[in-house]
Motif scaffolding. Structure first.
Motif, short mmCIF file in Angstrom:
data_model
loop_
_atom_site.label_atom_id
_atom_site.label_comp_id
_atom_site.label_asym_id
_atom_site.label_seq_id
_atom_site.Cartn_x
_atom_site.Cartn_y
_atom_site.Cartn_z
N PRO A 261 -6.84 -0.73 -23.67
CA PRO A 261 -5.62 -0.83 -22.92
C PRO A 261 -4.47 -0.66 -23.82
O PRO A 261 -4.56 -0.52 -25.03
N PRO A 262 -3.14 -0.48 -23.36
CA PRO A 262 -2.15 -0.31 -24.21
C PRO A 262 -1.94 -1.60 -25.16
O PRO A 262 -2.04 -2.62 -24.74
N LYS A 263 -1.61 -1.20 -26.25
CA LYS A 263 -1.92 -2.15 -27.39
C LYS A 263 -0.67 -3.52 -27.22
O LYS A 263 -0.73 -4.58 -27.50
N ILE B 296 -8.33 -1.31 -14.86
CA ILE B 296 -9.13 -1.35 -15.94
C ILE B 296 -10.31 -0.37 -15.76
O ILE B 296 -10.72 0.39 -16.70
N PHE B 297 -10.75 -0.45 -14.45
CA PHE B 297 -11.90 0.57 -14.48
C PHE B 297 -11.35 2.06 -14.49
O PHE B 297 -12.35 2.84 -14.95
N ALA B 298 -10.07 2.29 -13.89
CA ALA B 298 -9.62 3.69 -14.03
C ALA B 298 -9.00 3.89 -15.66
O ALA B 298 -8.70 5.09 -15.72
N THR B 299 -9.21 3.16 -16.44
CA THR B 299 -8.81 3.41 -17.97
C THR B 299 -7.22 3.82 -17.84
O THR B 299 -6.87 4.59 -18.73
N TRP B 300 -6.53 3.17 -17.20
CA TRP B 300 -4.94 3.40 -16.98
C TRP B 300 -4.74 4.82 -16.78
O TRP B 300 -3.72 5.48 -17.04
N ALA C 208 -18.50 -2.60 -26.87
CA ALA C 208 -18.45 -1.14 -26.97
C ALA C 208 -17.45 -0.51 -25.98
O ALA C 208 -16.80 0.29 -26.39
N MET C 209 -17.64 -1.02 -24.61
CA MET C 209 -16.82 -0.44 -23.67
C MET C 209 -15.31 -0.69 -23.78
O MET C 209 -14.40 0.28 -23.87
N ALA C 210 -15.08 -1.84 -24.20
CA ALA C 210 -13.76 -2.09 -24.58
C ALA C 210 -13.16 -1.55 -25.44
O ALA C 210 -12.14 -0.95 -25.30
N ASN C 211 -13.81 -1.12 -26.58
CA ASN C 211 -13.25 -0.38 -27.67
C ASN C 211 -12.86 1.07 -27.18
O ASN C 211 -11.97 1.66 -27.94
N ARG C 212 -13.96 1.50 -26.24
CA ARG C 212 -13.57 2.83 -25.87
C ARG C 212 -12.53 3.13 -25.10
O ARG C 212 -11.76 3.92 -25.01
#
Length: 310
Positions: free
Chosen positions: A297-299, A233-237, A290-294
């Motif tokens: 994750p894969p939908k 999650i930290f790495a934004t995949w 705000a961070m989660a929206n940016r």
């Protein structure tokens, strides 16, 4: 604090972060195809014990790595069968595998506790690269498994973002029904990447028992599998960010052990908590709306796919 101290900390950060990096890359691929695997900790433990046992039997650490890949892959196959074929709850399946892997590794390794590896992975010099001031001692005085990550991370980045198989992988993770309608085999892709993810987690566990601390101890992963899950999650995949994040976690771990050599009067149990406190901090930050929206994750992450319902 001398330059040698910083070099030691940074070099140790790479070593300590490598097992987390392998596991995080495996989880990243798994989640990219839309499957959530919380069994990383159990897969790492199975990989650690399988790698250790076979390395001792064959007196060859590479045989141990192969065994670790097979052990982690077998655990991942169980998860894939439960969640892809039987469409079981992915969270429950992952937690069950962690519990199963913890018990299985303890049972298999009971007779090997405290036995050292006679031929572990050792640092290998890369010639002139190892002699480069400051950079050489940090990046190029490690073992082969560390060097493999230097190639593996950019390869996975290129695979995910610049190739057709990577496009299919991302499509399955975002909208499996649309991918299926275009002729992409959703089940096949999920099986492949879940198993590859388990194999990478197995290598991460084997790195602990064959390189980082070449021996076998029960629960020697000490929560690194859970850190790997949070790190995705930290790495934004993204594999490149996963590498950076792994080294940050490794650096915090290394700094905690080295802090007392500087005369810093901090209780040792608190220093051991630092990587996990940082993990909690990361999850709190990325959980903000705000961070989660940016990040996004894969939908289709954690959602089972039934072809008959599309």
């Amino acid at each position: 604090m001398s330059q040698e101290f910083f070099i030691t900390i940074l070099a140790t950060a790479i070593t300590a972060g490598t097992p987390i990096l392998y596991a995080a890359l495996g989880e990243l691929l798994t989640e990219r195809c839309g499957n959530l695997n919380l069994g990383v900790e159990g897969m790492m433990l199975v990989g650690a014990v399988c790698g250790f046992v076979f390395a001792i039997k064959a007196n060859d650490p590479w045989v141990g790595i192969l065994a670790a890949m097979l052990g982690g892959g077998a655990m991942a196959f169980i998860h894939a069968f439960l969640t892809v074929t039987l469409q079981a709850n992915q969270v429950v399946s992952g937690l069950a595998l962690t519990i199963f892997g913890t018990g299985l590794s303890g049972f298999i390794g009971k007779a090997y506790i405290g036995i050292p590896v006679e031929n572990p992975f050792k640092p290998v010099s890369l010639g002139f690269l190892s002699d480069i001031p400051f950079i050489g001692p940090i990046f190029f005085q490690h073992d082969y498994l560390v060097y493999i990550t230097y190639l593996l991370v950019p390869f996975l980045w290129f695979l995910i973002y610049r190739t057709k198989p990577g496009l299919n992988l991302r499509a399955v993770g975002e909208n499996p029904a649309s991918a299926d309608s275009l002729g992409v085999s959703v089940y096949k892709i999920r099986y492949i990447y879940i198993i590859i993810g388990g194999m990478l987690a197995g290598i991460g566990g084997a790195y602990l028992s064959l390189a980082y601390a070449p021996t076998w101890l029960e629960n020697m992963t000490a929560g690194r599998g859970w850190i790997a899950v949070a790190l995705v999650i930290f790495a934004t995949w993204n594999p490149l960010r996963a590498m950076l994040g792994s080294y940050i976690f490794g650096g915090i771990d290394a700094l905690g052990f080295r802090a007392q050599t500087l005369g810093v009067m901090i209780p040792s149990f608190f220093l051991k908590m630092l990587p996990y406190l940082f993990t909690i901090l990361v999850l709190v930050l990325v959980a903000r709306k705000a961070m989660a929206n940016r990040i996004g994750p894969p939908k289709a992450l954690s959602l089972p796919y039934d072809r008959e319902e599309r």
